[in-house]
Design an enzyme around this catalytic site. Sequence first.
Site, PDB file in Angstrom:
ATOM      1  N   LYS A  56       1.478   4.225  -2.924  1.00 18.50           N
ATOM      2  CA  LYS A  56       1.318   5.659  -2.660  1.00 18.50           C
ATOM      3  C   LYS A  56       2.587   6.425  -3.024  1.00 18.50           C
ATOM      4  O   LYS A  56       2.530   7.502  -3.622  1.00 18.50           O
ATOM      5  CB  LYS A  56       0.983   5.879  -1.186  1.00 18.50           C
ATOM      6  CG  LYS A  56      -0.423   5.417  -0.825  1.00 18.50           C
ATOM      7  CD  LYS A  56      -0.647   5.448   0.672  1.00 18.50           C
ATOM      8  CE  LYS A  56      -2.073   5.051   1.031  1.00 18.50           C
ATOM      9  NZ  LYS A  56      -2.254   4.821   2.462  1.00 18.50           N
ATOM     10  N   ASP A  87       0.830  -1.201   0.000  1.00 27.12           N
ATOM     11  CA  ASP A  87       0.000   0.000   0.000  1.00 27.12           C
ATOM     12  C   ASP A  87       0.870   1.260   0.000  1.00 27.12           C
ATOM     13  O   ASP A  87       0.616   2.200  -0.744  1.00 27.12           O
ATOM     14  CB  ASP A  87      -0.907  -0.044   1.238  1.00 27.12           C
ATOM     15  CG  ASP A  87      -1.868   1.106   1.262  1.00 27.12           C
ATOM     16  OD1 ASP A  87      -2.626   1.255   0.290  1.00 27.12           O
ATOM     17  OD2 ASP A  87      -1.834   1.883   2.246  1.00 27.12           O
TER      18      ASP A  87
END
Length: 823
Positions: A684, A680
């Site tokens: 990003k 994750d």
Amino acid sequence: MKFGGTSVGSVKSILSLKEIVETEAGRGPVVVVVSALNGITDKLIATSEMAKNGDSHYRDEFEAMVNRHHQMIDAIIQDDKKRVDLFNSVDQLFDQLRSIYYGVFLIHDLSEKTQDAIVSYGERLSSHIVAAMIKNGMRMNARDFIRTENKEGKHVLDTELTNKLVKEAFASFRTKATNASKTVAVVPGFIARDRDSHETTNLGRGGSDYTAAIIAAALDAEILEIWTDVDGFMTADPKVIKSAYTINELSYVEAMELCNFGAKVIYPPTIYPVCIKNIPIKVKNTFNPEHPGTLIKDKIEDDNKPIKGISSIKGTTLITVTGLSMVGVIGVNRRIFTTLADRGISVFMVSQASSENSTSIGVRDEDAEAAAEVLNAEFAKEIETGAMYPMQVESGLATIAIVGENMKQTPGIAGKLFGTLGRSGISVIACAQGASETNISFVVDGRFLRKSLNVLHDSFFLSEYKVLNIFICGIGTVGGMLLEQIRTQQQFLMQSRRLKLNVVGISDVDNFVLDRDGIDLDNYEQILRAGFAANTEHMRDEIVKMNIFNSVFVDCTASRQIATLYQTFLEHNISVVAANKIAASSDYDSYLKLKQTARDRGVWFRYETNVGAGLPIIGTINDLCNSGDKILKIEAILSGTLNFIFNEIAADVPFSETVRRAKEQRYSEPDPRIDLSGTDVIRKLVILTREAGYKVEQDDVEKHLFVPDSYFQGSIDDFWAKLPELDADFEARRKVLEAENKRWRFVATMEADENDPSIFKTSVALKEVPYGHPFYGLEGSNNIVLLTTERYKEYPMLIQGYGAGAAVTAAGVFANIMSIANI
Ligand code: ADP
Ligand code: ASP
Ligand code: MG
């Protein structure tokens, strides 16, 4: 006063008519013109076709019409004698009509003459009923004074004769009226008589308006009132444009232009006879008589709206006459128009390129075949020698006109028109603007008609509010909250920002539902359950097919499959707002293509919540770069989940327990391994790095993780089972850290080479942060981003706050949606 089909079509409306007319009659003499009961003209035609085809069921249809009239009479006429008389006259008409139908049925023949006779009964019947119902009503026979002549097989009004006959008929009516105190003349609209053969004819579909205008003009009426089923002449057809509203005043010219291009509210020939006599027209609603309606007259108070209304004609065919021999040749146009006129074909739009080698003309679909045929015949010689091409015929089109007399004083109308259409992915096939500049008309693919009307209505501020049509995919934590936020803000945005957020689609893993009129958000879950079974391709196709204007697809899922739909949506001029990070962090070329497509199409691809939930991080990086700054370094804590975990971990809260809590409190992804594996955060970081102008792929990011790789293989249940095995090791390291007054932070870094910013490095790592560092005190699940740039060098820019949570993420998505609405 002319009353249309719906105005005489029901007990309620006909009683309203009675009151309206009787009130007016108290003020002075009135002529009432009526249509047939609504739907009856269509029924008379359809039933006659059945009879002609030998279908004996025509009788049932016929008796149903008889019943409808009988029931109406029963309901509205209380006086016994009057009712019996009326039944007699109506039944006499039905007896005649029944015989005509039987004749058609027997001989299987339905000539135009017979058809004209049959349709005349609609108005004959309704005028009997209205005359009997109204106090002091007296029926007059329109065929005595409305006369047509035959031109090219079409019935056209013999104006001179009709004028004379109307004057005579009403002069004697006036004498009779004074004698017998009959003040209200009731005239059937639409029907007429041929001046030579004396057969029954008519003025064309919708012709009752025309009957009323002819009488008004001949008698120098004070006013012509058209009573119908809407609050007046509206900015567009209210059946297509929900936000259309009543125009207070229109000039004759404006009204004529709008009617010629399909505003059905007034039959086009109606305006001319009253216009030359300067008699005003008022359009009023029988169902809402208090509404002031629309006044049509010569000169209107100057309101500064450049565009007054939009209208359209559905079945348009464009015939293009092309050929090299046309250049500079005088007389080609004369031949085109004479040929068509001789055949009785009317042309409602012409567009000619200045090079003169092509002329496009717009005709109605029903005239297309004949038009092409006569033109091909006319230019047969030129076509044979190759100097010209055979007629090019394109059907299935629609013509739209925007109308307003102030257009000529307002620069940029055409620019705005074509810009608006272009951004909506609608191409203009032909266009024309007269030098009088009261009207710009253009032709589009018929499938784009509704969308064109909507975007134009919106962009010329005819609408009281702007509409943004929204599809919401995924109604979990973020999507559900977003729907709730939209629901509570809808009213406010409508009133204060004049923006209507119209949710036209909702989907979850099981179902999807689409409704262009908007889904009721108080009830959406129930509505959704009754929708289609979820199927990504099916949903994509249906959304594209809806072809709805000003629309945005909002992805609140974490689904890879849904992310693959963006490209198609953008290509169809549907903006995309993604809370889903998959697309923006996918391979660089796909990411770039999405952005490029959005740019080419004039729509938006926005994903601010992909990093830092509602925090303005991506937008800030974009703003810095756009103004010429250069991002040199990004240091960030981008995982609310991991920050939560490392803040929760304590002597009595082991590592495995913190992961469980993160999941329970919905900080983590549904599968927490996506957070623990750094995936994750890597996504990003990739997104931020790309926004900062660097080309990076997920594989380029260096990883220093804290959970062994083996934990990420196998099932989610295995993972939960094995997780506590890591607790002891974490506790040992935690104690050391505590003693050194440091904290764990999972840090994402992008660092460009000071001397050569094209060289850069990206990494994610669990770092031990000392007391005093901005990252040390970061509470809960918060995120923080430090941006070092050429302008923010010594003291980096710092953005900090909640980096996860339904409310802030949904609000971030909401903000993206609002930026697209661009109000
Ligand atoms: P009537 O039977 O009273 O003659 P019509 O059906 O012929 O009524 O005309 C009224 C209808 O015209 C309205 O119900 C509306 O749907 C349609 N219409 C199309 N364009 C417009 C417009 N610009 N303003 C108002 N009505 C319109
Ligand atoms: N009844 C006719 C029609 O339906 C005329 C009219 O209503 O104006 O076309
Ligand atoms: Mg009408």
